[in-house]
Design a protein around this motif. Structure first.
Motif, PDB file in Angstrom:
ATOM      1  N   LYS A 292       1.158  -1.258   0.121  1.00 14.88           N
ATOM      2  CA  LYS A 292      -0.106  -0.085  -0.110  1.00 14.88           C
ATOM      3  C   LYS A 292       0.842   1.283   0.100  1.00 14.88           C
ATOM      4  N   GLU A 293       2.193   1.242   0.713  1.00 13.26           N
ATOM      5  CA  GLU A 293       2.808   2.399   0.913  1.00 13.26           C
ATOM      6  C   GLU A 293       3.410   2.849  -0.605  1.00 13.26           C
ATOM      7  N   LEU A 294       3.819   1.679  -1.302  1.00 11.64           N
ATOM      8  CA  LEU A 294       4.419   1.887  -2.548  1.00 11.64           C
ATOM      9  C   LEU A 294       3.534   2.393  -3.677  1.00 11.64           C
ATOM     10  N   ILE A 295       2.191   1.696  -3.512  1.00 14.27           N
ATOM     11  CA  ILE A 295       1.235   2.291  -4.458  1.00 14.27           C
ATOM     12  C   ILE A 295       0.907   3.676  -4.113  1.00 14.27           C
ATOM     13  N   GLU A 296       0.899   4.161  -2.940  1.00 10.81           N
ATOM     14  CA  GLU A 296       0.492   5.424  -2.566  1.00 10.81           C
ATOM     15  C   GLU A 296       1.490   6.505  -3.295  1.00 10.81           C
ATOM     16  N   LEU A 297       2.756   5.990  -2.944  1.00  8.13           N
ATOM     17  CA  LEU A 297       3.950   6.759  -3.594  1.00  8.13           C
ATOM     18  C   LEU A 297       3.990   6.972  -4.955  1.00  8.13           C
ATOM     19  N   ILE A 298       3.518   5.695  -5.647  1.00 10.15           N
ATOM     20  CA  ILE A 298       3.719   5.973  -7.153  1.00 10.15           C
ATOM     21  C   ILE A 298       2.382   6.999  -7.790  1.00 10.15           C
ATOM     22  N   LYS A 299       1.379   6.817  -6.977  1.00 15.52           N
ATOM     23  CA  LYS A 299       0.307   7.583  -7.061  1.00 15.52           C
ATOM     24  C   LYS A 299       0.556   9.419  -6.947  1.00 15.52           C
ATOM     25  N   LYS A 300       1.079   9.687  -5.686  1.00 16.35           N
ATOM     26  CA  LYS A 300       1.869  10.983  -5.611  1.00 16.35           C
ATOM     27  C   LYS A 300       2.748  11.489  -6.511  1.00 16.35           C
ATOM     28  N   LYS A 301       3.623  10.589  -7.139  1.00 19.30           N
ATOM     29  CA  LYS A 301       4.333  10.900  -8.121  1.00 19.30           C
ATOM     30  C   LYS A 301       3.948  11.214  -9.359  1.00 19.30           C
ATOM     31  N   MET A 302       2.889  10.337  -9.691  1.00 16.33           N
ATOM     32  CA  MET A 302       2.287  10.624 -11.252  1.00 16.33           C
ATOM     33  C   MET A 302       1.649  11.890 -10.815  1.00 16.33           C
ATOM     34  N   SER A 304       2.102  14.610  -9.155  1.00 18.01           N
ATOM     35  CA  SER A 304       3.175  15.595  -9.042  1.00 18.01           C
ATOM     36  C   SER A 304       3.659  15.718 -10.747  1.00 18.01           C
ATOM     37  N   LEU A 305       3.774  14.907 -11.592  1.00 18.45           N
ATOM     38  CA  LEU A 305       4.136  15.049 -12.792  1.00 18.45           C
ATOM     39  C   LEU A 305       3.102  15.389 -13.695  1.00 18.45           C
ATOM     40  N   ASN A 306       1.736  15.387 -13.225  1.00 19.89           N
ATOM     41  CA  ASN A 306       0.578  15.696 -14.092  1.00 19.89           C
ATOM     42  C   ASN A 306       0.429  14.668 -15.171  1.00 19.89           C
ATOM     43  N   LEU A 307       0.743  13.316 -14.903  1.00 16.89           N
ATOM     44  CA  LEU A 307       0.751  12.523 -15.956  1.00 16.89           C
ATOM     45  C   LEU A 307      -0.859  11.553 -15.414  1.00 16.89           C
ATOM     46  N   ASP A 308      -1.475  11.228 -16.749  1.00 16.02           N
ATOM     47  CA  ASP A 308      -2.551  10.442 -16.481  1.00 16.02           C
ATOM     48  C   ASP A 308      -2.185   8.816 -16.409  1.00 16.02           C
ATOM     49  N   TYR A 309      -2.801   8.039 -15.681  1.00 16.82           N
ATOM     50  CA  TYR A 309      -2.618   6.557 -15.762  1.00 16.82           C
ATOM     51  C   TYR A 309      -3.781   5.818 -15.539  1.00 16.82           C
ATOM     52  N   GLU A 310      -3.697   4.654 -16.088  1.00 15.01           N
ATOM     53  CA  GLU A 310      -5.119   3.748 -16.164  1.00 15.01           C
ATOM     54  C   GLU A 310      -5.502   2.956 -14.664  1.00 15.01           C
ATOM     55  N   GLY A 311      -4.091   2.739 -13.977  1.00 10.60           N
ATOM     56  CA  GLY A 311      -4.417   1.766 -12.891  1.00 10.60           C
ATOM     57  C   GLY A 311      -2.915   1.773 -12.152  1.00 10.60           C
ATOM     58  N   ILE A 312      -3.206   1.377 -10.889  1.00 13.11           N
ATOM     59  CA  ILE A 312      -1.807   0.907 -10.124  1.00 13.11           C
ATOM     60  C   ILE A 312      -2.162  -0.152  -9.365  1.00 13.11           C
ATOM     61  N   ILE A 313      -1.295  -1.330  -9.533  1.00 15.80           N
ATOM     62  CA  ILE A 313      -1.537  -2.582  -8.866  1.00 15.80           C
ATOM     63  C   ILE A 313      -0.280  -3.286  -8.609  1.00 15.80           C
ATOM     64  N   ALA A 314      -0.268  -4.064  -7.441  1.00 14.40           N
ATOM     65  CA  ALA A 314       0.930  -4.855  -7.124  1.00 14.40           C
ATOM     66  C   ALA A 314       0.430  -6.117  -7.533  1.00 14.40           C
ATOM     67  N   ILE A 315       1.234  -6.762  -8.196  1.00 12.08           N
ATOM     68  CA  ILE A 315       1.174  -8.254  -8.768  1.00 12.08           C
ATOM     69  C   ILE A 315       2.610  -8.875  -8.387  1.00 12.08           C
ATOM     70  N   SER A 316       2.347 -10.437  -8.767  1.00 14.21           N
ATOM     71  CA  SER A 316       3.564 -11.238  -8.829  1.00 14.21           C
ATOM     72  C   SER A 316       3.583 -12.002  -9.998  1.00 14.21           C
ATOM     73  N   GLY A 317       4.577 -11.593 -10.909  1.00 15.35           N
ATOM     74  CA  GLY A 317       4.615 -12.402 -12.348  1.00 15.35           C
ATOM     75  C   GLY A 317       5.083 -13.901 -11.778  1.00 15.35           C
ATOM     76  N   PHE A 318       5.609 -14.156 -10.638  1.00 13.58           N
ATOM     77  CA  PHE A 318       6.301 -15.319 -10.436  1.00 13.58           C
ATOM     78  C   PHE A 318       5.290 -16.273  -9.718  1.00 13.58           C
ATOM     79  N   THR A 319       4.370 -15.768  -8.880  1.00 11.76           N
ATOM     80  CA  THR A 319       3.136 -16.609  -8.371  1.00 11.76           C
ATOM     81  C   THR A 319       1.960 -16.491  -8.992  1.00 11.76           C
ATOM     82  N   GLY A 320       1.858 -15.272  -9.853  1.00  8.71           N
ATOM     83  CA  GLY A 320       0.575 -14.734 -10.588  1.00  8.71           C
ATOM     84  C   GLY A 320      -0.413 -14.290 -10.021  1.00  8.71           C
ATOM     85  N   ASP A 321       0.016 -13.936  -8.503  1.00  9.92           N
ATOM     86  CA  ASP A 321      -0.997 -13.064  -7.973  1.00  9.92           C
ATOM     87  C   ASP A 321      -1.412 -11.720  -8.459  1.00  9.92           C
TER      88      ASP A 321
END
Length: 339
Positions: A292-302, A304-321
């Motif tokens: 959650k901390e990292l996701i909030e950090l990314i939101k604030k960064k985007m 601050s840069l006035n950049l649009d994005y579709e979504g932010i999510i944590a995943i695991s390519g290794f486990t498939g989560d």
């Protein structure tokens, strides 16, 4: 390494055949008129798309594409035979540049189109063409016209719906391996991926292609690492998926994002106008609070840069989560774009 995505070539169309000077000579016709035939047309250099090709390796040892010349004309008004066109097969997504001006000649994306690169010269005129009321026995014919000649550069750019953006070892190949039938090389060292790998993802009632492309590093837009190789492939994709690595000991999540966005902007600012998803990979190594901390950090960064994005999510390519959740978001956006 058999993947080649650039080639410098000389394309030379065939010259037209020469016209002929000839006079009709038959028994009982001692003063036959001029009957020299025209020369045949030179061959064109034509490019076509072969969907079964995915590399320009065939041009590694080939520097010249030379079509044949047309045949000369002959007596009895016989026209020389036209030369066969030189057909050059290239992968879908090949861009043909004039290597002198660096202007795009063709972007070869359609399979049933002939891309005429160099046109063959027309044949010369035979002497019968020059007969007139004042010149009944012309002895003049013309040479064939030379064919076009160009210095060209081929550049293969991957055709994919979604491009994976991230530092080396961010887990892009592992992610692609998890969500598609593609089997890219996976290793615990930088630049495991040395060529684009395409994987088709099927989810819900739609499918799309994801490109796993060599990792991006600082200075990539100026040619560092495999940067330019990466960026020319990513420029054609419709959407971007940025994978961030929380286990990168040299760069924080925020630092990674700064570098990636800056390199994309420096190479081509329009890249940041694409639909962008951001994902913290390797969530299986993080507790829920840290995610959650990292996701909030990314939101604030985007923001601050006035950049649009579709979504932010944590995943695991290794486990498939949560990879299916991410793919569903992308699929829904693609369906919206088609409506």
């Amino acid at each position: 390494m058999n993947f080649i995505d650039e080639a410098l070539l000389e394309a030379r169309a065939g010259s037209g055949g020469a016209g002929c000077t000839s006079f009709r000579r038959e028994k009982f016709i001692p003063r036959g008129g001029p009957d020299g035939g025209d020369g045949g047309k030179g061959g064109d250099v034509i490019f076509r798309v072969d969907p079964n090709l995915n590399t320009l390796v065939n041009f590694r040892n080939q520097k010249y594409l030379i079509a044949k010349n047309g045949q000369s004309g002959s007596g009895n008004k016989r026209t020389g035979q036209d030369a066969d066109d030189l057909i050059v097969m290239v992968p879908k997504g090949t861009v043909i540049f004039d290597s002198i001006s660096n202007k795009i000649i063709y972007d070869c994306c359609e399979e049933k189109i002939d891309y005429l690169v160099a046109k063959g010269g027309e044949g010369g005129a035979g002497n019968f063409r020059f007969k007139s009321s004042t010149n009944q026995a012309p002895r003049r014919h013309t040479s064939g016209w030379p064919g076009d000649e160009f210095s060209i550069r081929l550049e293969l750019r991957s055709l994919a719906d979604v491009g994976l953006v991230g530092f080396p070892n961010a887990g892009k190949s592992t992610f692609l391996n998890s969500v598609s039938a593609a089997r890219p090389k996976i290793g615990d060292y930088p630049f495991t991926t040395l060529r684009p790998n395409l994987g088709t993802v099927q989810i819900y009632d739609t499918s799309f292609i994801i490109a796993d492309i060599p990792g991006l590093i600082e200075g990539a837009s100026e040619g560092a690492g495999l940067g330019l190789n990466f960026l020319k492939h990513i420029s054609r994709t419709g959407h971007l998926l940025i994978l961030l690595d929380p286990q990168n000991l040299e760069r924080s999540i925020e630092d990674q994002l700064n570098v990636l966005l800056n390199e994309l902007k420096t190479y081509d600012s329009s890249l940041l106008e694409k639909s962008i998803w951001l994902s913290v990979n390797k969530k299986d190594t993080l507790d829920e609070k840290r995610q959650k901390e990292l996701i909030e950090l990314i939101k604030k960064k985007m923001l601050s840069l006035n950049l649009d994005y579709e979504g932010i999510i944590a995943i695991s390519g290794f486990t498939g989560d949560d990879t299916e959740t991410l793919l569903g978001m992308i699929a829904n956006k693609m369906l919206e774009s088609k409506d």
